[in-house]
Enzyme design. Structure first.
Site, PDB file in Angstrom:
ATOM      1  N   MET A   1       0.689  -1.534  -0.357  1.00 30.34           N
ATOM      2  CA  MET A   1      -0.231  -0.063  -0.057  1.00 30.34           C
ATOM      3  C   MET A   1       0.373   1.158   0.300  1.00 30.34           C
ATOM      4  O   MET A   1       0.332   2.053   0.641  1.00 30.34           O
ATOM      5  CB  MET A   1      -0.601  -0.023   0.946  1.00 30.34           C
ATOM      6  CG  MET A   1      -1.844  -1.664   0.695  1.00 30.34           C
ATOM      7  SD  MET A   1      -2.882  -1.339  -0.541  1.00 30.34           S
ATOM      8  CE  MET A   1      -4.028  -0.077   0.099  1.00 30.34           C
TER       9      MET A   1
ATOM     10  N   ASN B   1       1.816  -5.081 -10.658  1.00 29.43           N
ATOM     11  CA  ASN B   1       0.634  -5.392  -9.183  1.00 29.43           C
ATOM     12  C   ASN B   1      -0.476  -5.737  -9.638  1.00 29.43           C
ATOM     13  O   ASN B   1      -1.127  -5.898 -10.560  1.00 29.43           O
ATOM     14  CB  ASN B   1       0.907  -3.667  -8.776  1.00 29.43           C
ATOM     15  CG  ASN B   1       0.122  -3.172  -7.607  1.00 29.43           C
ATOM     16  OD1 ASN B   1      -0.239  -3.674  -7.051  1.00 29.43           O
ATOM     17  ND2 ASN B   1      -0.853  -1.606  -8.191  1.00 29.43           N
TER      18      ASN B   1
ATOM     19  N   HIS C   1      -4.441  -4.226  -9.059  1.00 25.92           N
ATOM     20  CA  HIS C   1      -5.245  -3.359  -7.894  1.00 25.92           C
ATOM     21  C   HIS C   1      -6.627  -4.326  -8.649  1.00 25.92           C
ATOM     22  O   HIS C   1      -7.165  -4.286  -9.566  1.00 25.92           O
ATOM     23  CB  HIS C   1      -5.003  -2.431  -9.447  1.00 25.92           C
ATOM     24  CG  HIS C   1      -5.818  -0.686  -8.480  1.00 25.92           C
ATOM     25  ND1 HIS C   1      -5.529  -0.167  -8.370  1.00 25.92           N
ATOM     26  CD2 HIS C   1      -7.183  -0.809  -9.296  1.00 25.92           C
ATOM     27  CE1 HIS C   1      -6.317   0.839  -7.461  1.00 25.92           C
ATOM     28  NE2 HIS C   1      -6.991   1.118  -8.103  1.00 25.92           N
TER      29      HIS C   1
HETATM   30  C1  GRF Z   1      -6.707  -6.041  -1.602  1.00 21.64           C
HETATM   31  O1  GRF Z   1      -8.349  -5.103  -1.313  1.00 21.64           O
HETATM   32  C2  GRF Z   1      -5.991  -5.962  -2.695  1.00 21.64           C
HETATM   33  O2  GRF Z   1      -6.689  -5.533  -3.790  1.00 21.64           O
HETATM   34  C3  GRF Z   1      -5.503  -5.160  -2.489  1.00 21.64           C
HETATM   35  O3  GRF Z   1      -5.438  -5.224  -1.236  1.00 21.64           O
HETATM   36  C4  GRF Z   1      -5.558  -5.840  -0.624  1.00 21.64           C
HETATM   37  C5  GRF Z   1      -5.117  -6.607   0.226  1.00 21.64           C
HETATM   38  O4  GRF Z   1      -4.457  -7.085  -0.500  1.00 21.64           O
HETATM   39  N1  GRF Z   1      -4.165  -5.018  -3.655  1.00 21.64           N
HETATM   40  P1  GRF Z   1      -4.097  -8.567   0.696  1.00 21.64           P
HETATM   41  O5  GRF Z   1      -5.282  -9.260   1.439  1.00 21.64           O
HETATM   42  O6  GRF Z   1      -2.985  -8.309   1.698  1.00 21.64           O
HETATM   43  O7  GRF Z   1      -3.515  -9.088  -0.034  1.00 21.64           O
END
Ligand code: GRF
Length: 182
Positions: A78, A95, A97
């Site tokens: 993130m 990535n 998204h």
């Molecule tokens: C998910 O909503 C994904 O779409 C975004 O990050 C969020 C959490 O992902 N890329 P994760 O459960 O940590 O893999």
């Protein structure tokens, strides 16, 4: 590269993808426990532990390179990465998204898709370039939006689609079945 729960990491591991290393920009997150339990080398490399952003990115890049990774897959990562970091892995960094790009770049994609009255939503796997959420699209998975959907219910269905699609995208890239971005 993760930041949190690691549900995508878990799906990637369950699909039998050979993961060499997992780096998180946050310590104490579920994704690190998942990687540790799978015997994968891990690192929590927090931005606040470094004087500058370049030093932080160099630490992550160094860990990834030392592990001998052929592909870098962001999975719930993130933070925004600089062009210098991305160039270091150009053509082998992807990535996932949670929207049908180019719609809804950035955050809060599920609430925005609902607010826009969209009939469908979904997720996109794409090559990463310096511009946020702009790289060449590799694959998308669509999810029908239901009248009773909330951001939470929609996110749950998109996440399920991610867990189906992303591991296969990664396998296809590693098997040479996906064209590299020029
Ligand atoms: C998910 O909503 C994904 O779409 C975004 O990050 C969020 C959490 O992902 N890329 P994760 O459960 O940590 O893999």
């Amino acid at each position: 590269m993760i930041s949190g729960k690691g549900s995508n990491l878990a799906a990637i591991l369950e699909a039998g993808v050979p993961v060499k290393a997992v780096v998180s920009n946050r310590s104490g997150v579920g994704g690190l426990d998942i990687a540790r339990a799978a015997g994968i080398q891990i690192a929590a490399i927090e931005r606040k532990a470094f004087a500058g952003r370049t030093e932080w990115e160099d630490a992550m890049a160094g860990f990834i390179e030392a592990a001998g990774c052929n592909l870098v897959a962001l999975a719930g990562f993130m933070r925004i990465l600089s062009g210098a970091f991305i160039d270091r892995f150009k053509g082998r960094i992807v990535n996932l998204h949670p929207s049908l790009l180019p719609d809804f770049k950035g955050l809060d994609t599920h609430a925005r898709a609902l607010a826009a009255g969209k009939k469908e939503h979904g997720c996109t796997a794409h090559w990463i370039i310096p511009e946020l959420d702009e790289g060449p699209i590799i694959r998308q998975a669509k999810v029908k939006i239901r009248p009773e959907d909330t951001p939470q219910t929609l996110q749950e269905r998109v996440l399920a689609a991610e867990h189906m699609m992303y591991p296969q995208v990664i396998k296809d890239i590693l098997a040479g079945r996906v064209d590299l971005p020029e």
